[in-house]
Structures are given as C-alpha cells and as structure tokens.
Design a protein around this motif. Structure first.
Motif, PDB file in Angstrom:
ATOM      1  N   ASP A 208      99.873  20.845 -27.845  1.00  0.00           N
ATOM      2  CA  ASP A 208      99.385  19.678 -27.102  1.00  0.00           C
ATOM      3  C   ASP A 208      99.330  20.039 -25.634  1.00  0.00           C
ATOM      4  O   ASP A 208     100.331  20.464 -25.056  1.00  0.00           O
ATOM      5  CB  ASP A 208     100.334  18.502 -27.312  1.00  0.00           C
ATOM      6  N   HIS A 210      97.049  19.258 -21.676  1.00  0.00           N
ATOM      7  CA  HIS A 210      96.348  18.239 -20.895  1.00  0.00           C
ATOM      8  C   HIS A 210      95.196  18.877 -20.159  1.00  0.00           C
ATOM      9  O   HIS A 210      95.251  20.031 -19.787  1.00  0.00           O
ATOM     10  CB  HIS A 210      97.291  17.594 -19.881  1.00  0.00           C
ATOM     11  N   THR A 249      92.981  22.999 -17.442  1.00  0.00           N
ATOM     12  CA  THR A 249      94.246  22.813 -18.144  1.00  0.00           C
ATOM     13  C   THR A 249      95.364  23.488 -17.369  1.00  0.00           C
ATOM     14  O   THR A 249      96.514  23.393 -17.744  1.00  0.00           O
ATOM     15  CB  THR A 249      94.184  23.434 -19.561  1.00  0.00           C
ATOM     16  N   GLU A 426      93.091  14.062 -19.828  1.00  0.00           N
ATOM     17  CA  GLU A 426      92.855  14.054 -21.280  1.00  0.00           C
ATOM     18  C   GLU A 426      93.998  14.743 -21.999  1.00  0.00           C
ATOM     19  O   GLU A 426      94.402  15.836 -21.620  1.00  0.00           O
ATOM     20  CB  GLU A 426      91.575  14.832 -21.616  1.00  0.00           C
ATOM     21  N   ALA A 427      94.464  14.100 -23.051  1.00  0.00           N
ATOM     22  CA  ALA A 427      95.410  14.790 -23.921  1.00  0.00           C
ATOM     23  C   ALA A 427      94.556  15.639 -24.852  1.00  0.00           C
ATOM     24  O   ALA A 427      93.582  15.163 -25.415  1.00  0.00           O
ATOM     25  CB  ALA A 427      96.223  13.788 -24.716  1.00  0.00           C
ATOM     26  N   LYS A 428      94.905  16.894 -24.991  1.00  0.00           N
ATOM     27  CA  LYS A 428      93.985  17.801 -25.652  1.00  0.00           C
ATOM     28  C   LYS A 428      94.764  18.902 -26.342  1.00  0.00           C
ATOM     29  O   LYS A 428      95.761  19.384 -25.836  1.00  0.00           O
ATOM     30  CB  LYS A 428      93.105  18.440 -24.562  1.00  0.00           C
ATOM     31  N   LYS A 429      94.289  19.262 -27.514  1.00  0.00           N
ATOM     32  CA  LYS A 429      94.891  20.422 -28.181  1.00  0.00           C
ATOM     33  C   LYS A 429      94.334  21.664 -27.506  1.00  0.00           C
ATOM     34  O   LYS A 429      93.117  21.807 -27.371  1.00  0.00           O
ATOM     35  CB  LYS A 429      94.486  20.445 -29.659  1.00  0.00           C
TER      36      LYS A 429
END
Length: 1026
Positions: A208, A210, A249, A426-429
RNA sequence: GGGUGAUUAGCUCAGUUGGUAGAGCGCUUCCUUUACACGGAAGAUGUCGGGAGUUCGAGCCUCUCAUCACCCA
C-alpha cells in the motif's frame, strides 16, 4: 536366525551409511568398469544452510541417477561442496557477534572479522553435509569443495582447495578480454547491508502506497491555458494555470529532480515545454528551477501526464536523464538517510541553478559530489524526510487540493454533511523493491560498481539451448531462458561486503602530466573528485599484488629506475579526502579495491572450479558434467551464469541437461514458512519413517514440471512399501529358502516362474527407460506396482503350494526363481531406496560386492518374456479375480470353500486349468471343478475366455441381487460395445485409422460380445427360477 | 501490463507421437487364513474448468472465456 518384524531404519541407516563411506563406495570412479564418466555437480548449499525439503528432493533425484550409473559401471562423480554465501554468512556472523556481546564488525575491522567468519565456518558451517548423509547421498565427500577455499583470509589448517585461484584467474581473464568493466550506474542499493545487489536479489512486492499531487510553479509567475479534452475532442476543462501538476510516490526525491518531462504528443503541456518550473521545496530563497522537457517515457494517461525526473533515484528516470543529459543528484547516503556531507546548500543550489540554466558545464564526478539536500533535511531517514517534504509543501500551499465530503453528527445528534478541502493523496498499490535477504526497501543508487558485460557472453549460452547442446527440462524452461537471456542487463558483480572474494584490482594515481625536469612529484588534477571507486584512478588488475606491482611499474614508466620496493600497498581509504594526493617515483602507493565479488560470480564457476581448475588436474575428466538438477528459481541466478561463464572461460557447455523442479510445498500446495508453521523438516520425516520412505516419496512426486507437494501420508505409505518388501524376504525366510547370494537366473520350466521372470524383464526396461528420460515418478511407480502388485500379491501366493508341495524339482526351481526375483527387486529399487535394499542384500550367505556396487541388469523383456506363460498366468489371475468378485458380491463367506462348475471349456482353457488348478483353488477358495453341460439353477456366472465358469450356490444366492449384479456388468459392457460398434460401423474409421487399431477394436468387440452372450444367458437362467 | 504454467475421482496428483481415463491416500463391506493389520479380499466415486473448432476419433492439438499459481515489469 529369524528376521526382525520390520526394518529398523533408525539404527540400520547409520550403520549402513558408515559401511559405504568406510569402504569408499562413493569415491569418484568407485565401481567403474568402463571409461565413460557420469558427473553431477551438487548445487552448493550455503555454508550456513540446513537441509530442507527442497534439498531433500533434488538430492534424491541426483542420488538416484548417480547410484544407477555407478551400478552400470560408469566412472561416476557426484561432486559436493558449499557456497560461502556472502551476504547470508556475513549477516549470520554479525548476528552471532551481537548475541554473544562481542565487538561489532566495523569495530573489529576487516581482518579480524574475516577471522571470525572462518572460525564460525569451522565450528558450525557445513552442518548440511552431515544431514545429507542421513538422506543416503552418495557424494564423494573427500572432494567436498568450498567456494572460498584458498582465499587470502583462510586460516592455516583450513581444508586445501583453490577455488579462489579459479575466481581470480577468471576475473583477470575476463577483465583483460574486456568482458568486465567498472562504471557509475544506477544499481539496487541495500541500505541495510550497505551494498549493491543484483537485479535478481530484489523482490518486487506490491504494498500500500500513496501518490501525492504537487504543483511545480512556473518560473517568474508565468501562466498558460491548461485544456483537457475527452476522447471525442470536446473540451472538458479549461483553466489558466501558473503551475504544472506532478504526481509522485516518492516526494523526498524531489530534492534531486533535474527536470520535469512530458510526452511530446501531450498537447496540454505543449505551451510550456522548454520553460522552467520551480521545485516547491527547500529554502524559499534558493528554490531551484528545472526545465520542462519532452520524452517518450511519460504516459499521458497516468497521473497528470507530467513526470519529475530524478535520475539518481529511479530506474526509469535514469534512462530519461541519460537521454536528455539531465544531471542526476544523489540525495542519500549508504544507509538510506539524506546526505549530510558536501557544501552548504546555498552554494550547491547556486551551482545547480547555473547548470539548469545552461551556464555551467558539468560532469559525472562533479554532480556526484554535490549534495542537493537542504540543511533542514540533512541526516533525516528517507521515510522521515518524505513526511517532512509533504508537510512543507502542503503548508506552503503547493499541494493539489480536492474536496472530500463526509457525514458527521452535530451537537444535537443530527447527521450533517461536512465538506473539507484536503490535499489530494491517492491510496495506491505500488510495487516496491525489497532486498531478498535484508527485507528492507531497496534504493536505486548511483554508484561505481563492477559489471560483467553480459551482452557479450550471452550468445554461446543461448546457442547451447537453441541448438540443443543443452536441454532444459521441462521444455517450458527454455522459453523462460530465452526471454531472460535475450533481454539481459549488465550484471553488477561488486558487493560492498567483506566476506567474499576481494576484487583483484589495485588503484593508483593517474599520470596526467609528466614533467620530470621541474617537478618530481606529479599531482592529480586539482579539485578532481576522486575516490577509489572513480575512473580518476588508474586500475591494475592482477591475481596478486606482485603482479599488479609489475603493471604499475610499467605504467609509471619507471621500470628499471625504481625497484618494486618503491611501489607499496596501502589500505583503501574510507573517504576520498583521505587519499594522499599524487605520487612520486620513490613512493608509489597502490590500494586494493575493498569490494568483494557477488557470490554468484564464484558459484558460476562451480562446474570446473570444483575439479581443481585452473591446475592441470585428472579430475577435469569429469568436465563437462552431465545433468544439473536444481530449482527453477535459480535458472538465472546460477544456471544461466554457469553456462555463460563456462563458455567465456573454457569454451564449453558445463552440462548437457538441466532438470528444473519447482519449489517444494506442503500438502496443500502452500509455500512453507516459519511464520505459517507449515514447515516440514526432512530430518523429522527420516526419523519417523526412514530415509528410504522420504526418498521414494520424492521420486514418486517428481513428475516433470509438476507441482511438488510433500505429504506425510505419502511418506508413510512408502514406509509401508518398505515393510512389504521386508516381509517378502521374511516370507522366504519362513519357507526356509536357501539364500546363497549372487545366483544366476534359473532356467524356468514352471509357468509361474517363467511368467515372473518375464515380468522382471519388463520392469527393468521400464525403469531404465524412465530414468533415462528423467521420469523418476514413472520409475518409482513401475517398481511399486511390480514389487507389490506382481511379486507380493501374486507370485509369492502362487509359489506357496509348490513350496509346500512334494515336487522337489519344481520346488527347487521356484526357490531359486524367488530368490532371483527378490534380488532383482533389491537391485532395481536400490537407487531409490538404498538402505533397506542394502540391508536385505546382506542377508545372503555371501556376496561378491555390496549392493551399492552390484551390477545393474541388462536383460530385456524380449529375452525373458514367455508369451504362453504370460497369457496363461494372466488367465489364471483373471479367473481368480472374477471368482473372488462373484463370491464377494454373492456374500459367500470369505473362508468358505465352494465348488466350481464350467461349461464349454475349450482345450486351451482346459490346459490352463490343469496346469494351475492348485493355485486357483487355493486363492479363490474353490473345492472342485466339474464340467457340466448346463448350469444348475441358481448359479453365479463367471464369463471367461475359453469357457463359462459358474458358482452353483443353489439356495445361497439372492436371485434379484445376482440379476442386478449381472445387469450392471452388462451396462458397462453395453457402453463399451456401443463405442466399439460405433467406431467399426463408421466407414471413415475403418478407412483412416491405422490397421492395428482397427484390428484391436475388432478383436475387442468379439471378446466383449462373447462376454455379453454369456451374461445374457445367465440372466435368462436366473429369471427362470426367479 | 508482459510471460509461463495449472484446472482430471472426496483429497494429492499421474496420464510420453490424439485410439475412449489411472495411482496413492481417504471412504464402504468383509477377513486377525501359517510373510506382512505398516496386512489381505471386494467395492463405490469422474459430461477430464466452460464454450467453439480440427479429426473417423480429443484429457491430449487450435481458438476463446473463466479461475488460480508463479516469474518479470
């Protein structure tokens, strides 16, 4: 002396292994009766390693092949050894130092620390070699190799060996051939171990993360029309902006940005390409301006379509920066903290700005020295720095904001909607690289490292597979192999560790100008940024300092006027400032590269380094080896590299076959891990069920390309198989059958003996064919079916009446045959189950050789199979099977002896009956046979080729149940008949299918039709009485 | 996103040039019969992931879809 009830694996295995080892049974060339060699190189386990299920599995396969070939008389060598395993071992010893309160590695210093590692190796290393003995591995332990043997740091008394010589020789040779070079490249940096690692040592894991969106303001407050369009070209957004939006990121790397890139096709940013924008972080007064450039790399649909370019901290950015000649500023130190060295930020920023403006020329070394981290971030850990950068940018108003609406309760408990404007995150993988050993986040870092120019040596390895000189099994491995090798990246081989082969390169100051007349002391260029990892030094590559010294004398062109004493070796300095400047002819200082080589560089030389190369050595006859058996996970790490290195150094392929297997998993197919608690320890299995059972289980699951799931139930099942074999010998014992040992195959006259001898011929061929094509599972299954299904279930049962009977000739022949057949079982099973078979072999009165060296049979099925005996015994077995089945389904008590009647028995059937009625009567519990014209009422029908048998059970049988049984059989038959008739009725089938297939179908049809008729007749009879 | 592989009996898996499905374990019933209960005998269970195609014939070859696993970005 009566045998024990079962094989006592626990005590016997140790005893038997010792017997083999003491006899030198596994030594290279032991039992050789021919010149051909057969050699397997064990994939060397880490010196720190313990035997796990993966080892147990592939050791079993290697041992099966080795034992098999050894019995065939090949000159065999299974070469064992250990890998020094740089990072893993260094880590383990450091942990040990910490745990026992000893000084740290850095406190000890290189020499003392290496002493500790060798000490540790002496005490605790190589446990796995003892564990491998438990498995029954037939390696030549006297030749055990070690990838660090012969190293300068090795203590006195360490086992002899010269692996270090091989490593250095290869390095020097490849360096001289231009296959190894040094360069500043972006590499994977492990901040925990503070070393570079190769691509393969990096695991990419989805975590996880961001994605932050920031504004990079345009220089001088400039503005432009920002227009967004949908797919049809309709304008969806139009606004005036004074910034460009960047998504990242990794905000902490913004400090090292060299440019912002957009796709050349991106119309949104076309108006501002070529302009400057501001990195929105750091002291306001020294905000750096960087150019907006175009590059094909940015994806217009991803994020804002604009990408910040940080060449020193991202692999993609690195390529963009190289293409656009964008400076790459390194921001972090070796521990992954923000740099704290260099000049004050004010000065560095000014220089950087001059570069960005195109006013100042720059080179790699200069950029490398610059520290673009503002004072307020210096020394912070990279993750702390990220936090602070985000906070600083947001508080200054340069974060992209958006509205978020949420529901809250007000004072009165009513739900109200609250809208807030918050930073857009954004929460992002994201895929994050981790070190496979350290488990910390890997940092791309610009450093000087040694590389193998793999592109230059990959060709022969690819050709070996393409041209079939090296076969990869399963075949799917070849595709993977091509894919990787065709896209191979340079191989970073230097590691900033101590435990390993130190790179055989010495550096000295370069000669920039020579003015012998005026200045005896020549200096390096003033202000040059140099360290021992820089091109500014001159490198001398040689296996020893003495040879490097020679080269240095040559280089400085003072050979003859200066003696070797004037060229001295000094310690490599920790920092670039610590080096003395320049040199003088009477004091030339050389220092060795402190880095060591990637462990895989040395293991890449395993196929010949173990055999004494580069010394001229008799053992080199075992090179090239035959087959490499290893996990598919190290196809690139190791297999491909061995292939490349063998070709680069010796111009030969190291083996002709590569057998790849998958990871061994638990019974459910899950990876074993300590945290999951599903780890199966092979030693536990050996303790519980014996090594043979584990080995048989391993062989049995070794289907090519198959998923490997180890199951305790299976292992238990094969322990039971061992007991079954044991009891077959106990059977012979019980009947007091002589066991002289090594008897020739008897000439059989008895049908059952002819038959079992033929079956033995068949299984020998099956086993050899299976092993030749590495189908270990087929070999194991064939032997299991033969030993249990043929020998124990039928042959031993058949032999009982003869062994108890009065016919002395038949008895003697059967006794000899039985002993011979059991011996064949031992021989054929030995490669898979060495212990129990050797133990049973030893029961004979005398043996010329131990089983481990017994001659592998060469008889063929063609030689041994007697077709008539085969047919007759199969008929007998069928009749017994069918009778038993009929009895059971008619609920005839198992112990009861019943009469049997037959109708329409032909001559063949009659003779088969006459020859074998004793067996049939005994095994099917038949009282007598009576030929009848018609079956009596209430007779259970047993259709056979050559006659219809029946059990006259009169009132005993349940007529409707018997009818149901027969109808069920009829149904099955009908299905089969339908298929056969359908096929044969199809003119196209008869026309296009091969003749033998048609003939077989016809024959089958006739047979089935006969059976059908018999059953129909039987049903009709039953219905009469019903 | 790219690549590779997998999907067959309740479970774990075999199935080698296409000829009509097998093993082990488990399960049911019976048997302690003088090698073996870590045993013997008998038995049940499969539209071979879905769909389409090639073929006289497909678990196997081709295409497609689905699910899963691993490798590489």
């Amino acid at each position: 002396m009566a045998m024990d009830k079962t094989f006592d694996a626990k005590t016997a295995e140790a005893r038997i292994y010792e017997m083999w080892e003491n006899a030198g049974a596994f030594k290279a060339g032991a039992n050789a009766s021919r010149d051909e060699t057969f050699c397997i190189q064990l994939p060397p386990p880490n010196v720190t390693g313990h035997l796990h299920v993966g080892h147990a599995f592939n050791h079993t396969l290697m041992d099966i092949l080795t034992r098999w070939k050894r019995m065939q008389g090949y000159d065999t060598l299974w070469q064992p050894g250990l890998d020094h395993a740089g990072i893993a071992t260094q880590l383990m010893v450091e942990k040990e130092l910490a745990a026992t309160g000893q000084p740290k590695r850095t406190e000890l210093g290189r020499e003392k620390f290496l002493e500790k590692v060798w000490e540790w190796k002496g005490d605790k290393g190589g446990v796995i070699e003892q564990q491998a003995r438990r498995l029954g591995d037939s390696m030549d332990w006297s030749r055990s190799a070690f990838t660090m043997s012969g190293a300068e740091s090795a203590p006195e008394g360490e086992k002899p060996g010269n692996f270090h010589d091989a490593v250095l020789k290869v390095f020097v040779q490849m360096y001289n051939d231009g296959l190894i070079y040094r360069g500043k490249r972006l590499v994977n940096w492990d901040p925990h171990f503070e070393t570079a690692i190769s691509d393969l040592e990096v695991e990419n894991i989805e975590v996880d993360g961001h994605m932050w969106h920031f504004k990079y303001p345009l220089a001088g407050g400039e503005t432009y029309e920002y227009v967004e369009k949908d797919e049809d070209g309709n304008v969806t957004l139009r606004e005036t902006r004074d910034y460009i939006s960047i998504a990242t990121t990794r905000p902490e790397t913004m400090l090292g940005d060299g440019a912002v890139a957009v796709n050349p096709k991106d119309e949104r940013y076309a108006p501002i390409v070529g302009k400057l924008c501001e990195i929105p972080v750091g002291p306001k007064a020294q905000r750096r301006l960087i150019p907006i450039i175009t590059d094909p790399y940015p994806d217009m649909d991803f994020g804002s379509g604009a990408v910040k370019i940080t060449g020193a901290h991202d692999f993609n950015d690195y390529e963009v920066a190289k293409r656009g000649n964008i400076p790459m500023y390194s921001l972090m130190d070796t521990k992954g903290a923000m740099r704290a060295d260099g000049k004050p930020y004010v000065e560095e920023a000014a220089t950087a700005q001059a570069i960005a403006n195109g006013e100042q020329k720059f080179d790699e070394a200069m950029i490398a020295a610059m520290n673009m981290v503002p004072e307020e971030y210096r020394g912070l850990d990279r993750f702390e720095a990220r936090k602070k950068v985000v906070e600083d940018i947001t508080s200054e108003g340069n974060a992209i904001m958006h509205d978020v609406t949420r529901t809250e309760k007000d004072e009165d408990g009513n739900k109200v909607e609250v809208t807030e404007t918050v930073p857009f995150v954004e929460a992002k993988k994201i895929m994050q690289p981790f070190g496979d050993r350290s488990k910390v986040v890997i940092e791309p870092a610009l450093t000087d490292q040694w590389f193998v120019d793999t592109a230059k040596i990959v060709g022969p390895a690819l050709d070996a597979v393409r041209e079939g000189r090296t076969k990869i099994m399963p075949e799917s491995g070849e595709k993977v192999f091509y894919h990787w090798l065709e896209n191979i990246e340079p191989w970073c081989i230097s590691r900033q560790l101590w435990w390993g082969h130190q790179i055989p390169v010495w550096y000295g100051h370069p000669v920039h100008e020579i003015n012998w007349a005026t200045d005896k002391r020549l200096r390096t260029e003033p202000g040059a940024n140099v360290d021992h990892t820089s091109f500014d030094f001159v490198a001398f590559c040689a296996p020893t300092f003495e040879q490097a010294q020679e080269q240095a004398l040559e280089y400085y062109r003072i050979k003859g006027i200066a003696s070797p004493e004037t060229v001295i070796e000094i310690e490599a300095a920790p920092t670039r400032e610590s080096y003395p400047m320049g040199w003088a002819p009477d004091n030339i200082e050389l220092w060795r590269d402190p880095d060591v080589l990637d462990t895989w560089f040395s293991s890449g030389l395993w196929p010949f380094g173990t055999l004494g190369w580069p010394e001229d050595n008799d053992a080199m006859k075992y090179f090239p080896g035959d087959v490499l058996i290893t996990g598919q996970d190290i196809l690139f790490f190791w297999v491909a590299r061995m292939m490349m290195m063998s070709q680069a150094v010796l111009k030969e392929d190291p083996f002709h076959t590569v057998y790849l297997h998958q990871l061994v998993r638990d019974a459910k197919g899950e990876k074993m891990s300590k945290t999951k608690g599903n780890v199966i320890d092979p030693l536990d299995m050996i303790n519980e069920y014996g090594a043979d059972a584990l080995r048989f289980s391993n062989a049995q699951m070794a289907a090519l390309g198959g998923v490997l799931k180890i199951s305790e139930d299976r292992i238990k099942g094969y322990r039971n198989f061992g007991t079954k074999l044991w009891n077959a010998f106990s059977f012979a014992d019980h009947y007091e059958i002589a066991y002289p040992g090594d008897a020739a195959r008897p000439t059989a006259t008895q049908t059952l003996n002819k038959w079992i001898i033929g079956e033995t011929g068949k299984v020998r061929e099956e086993v050899d064919a299976a092993l030749e094509s590495y189908r270990f599972n087929d070999a194991a299954n064939a032997l299991y079916a033969f030993t249990w299904g043929k020998v124990c279930d039928w042959y031993l049962e058949f032999s009982k009446p003869i062994l108890q009977g009065e016919d002395a000739t038949a008895k003697a022949e059967t006794e000899q045959t039985l002993r011979w057949v059991l011996d064949q079982c031992l021989i054929l099973l030995h490669p898979i189950m060495p212990f129990i078979t050797e133990e049973l072999w030893g029961l004979a009165d005398s043996r010329a050789k131990m089983l481990v060296h017994a001659d592998w049979p060469t008889y063929t099925a063609a030689e041994l199979v007697d077709a008539d005996a085969d047919r007759e015994m199969n008929w007998v077995i069928d009749l017994i099977d069918n009778t038993r089945s009929a009895r059971a389904q008619s609920h005839v008590p198992a112990g009861a002896k019943v009469p049997l009647v037959v109708t329409g028995l032909d001559a063949k059937g009659q003779s088969a009956w006459d020859n074998n009625h004793v067996l049939i009567q005994r095994l099917a519990r038949i009282e007598s046979l009576t030929a009848v014209d018609a079956f009596p009422k209430g007779c259970v029908t047993i259709p056979m080729e050559g006659g219809t048998f029946g059990l006259p059970l009169a009132d005993l049988i349940d007529v409707p149940e018997e009818i149901a049984r027969l109808e069920k059989t009829l149904q099955k038959l009908a299905k089969e008949l339908g298929g056969l008739r359908g096929r044969l009725g199809n003119p196209k089938f008869v026309a296009s299918a091969p003749e033998e297939v048609v003939a077989e179908a016809k024959e089958n049809l006739a047979l089935r039709e006969g059976e059908e008729a018999q059953i129909k007749a039987a049903i009709a009879r039953l219905k009469e009485i019903g």
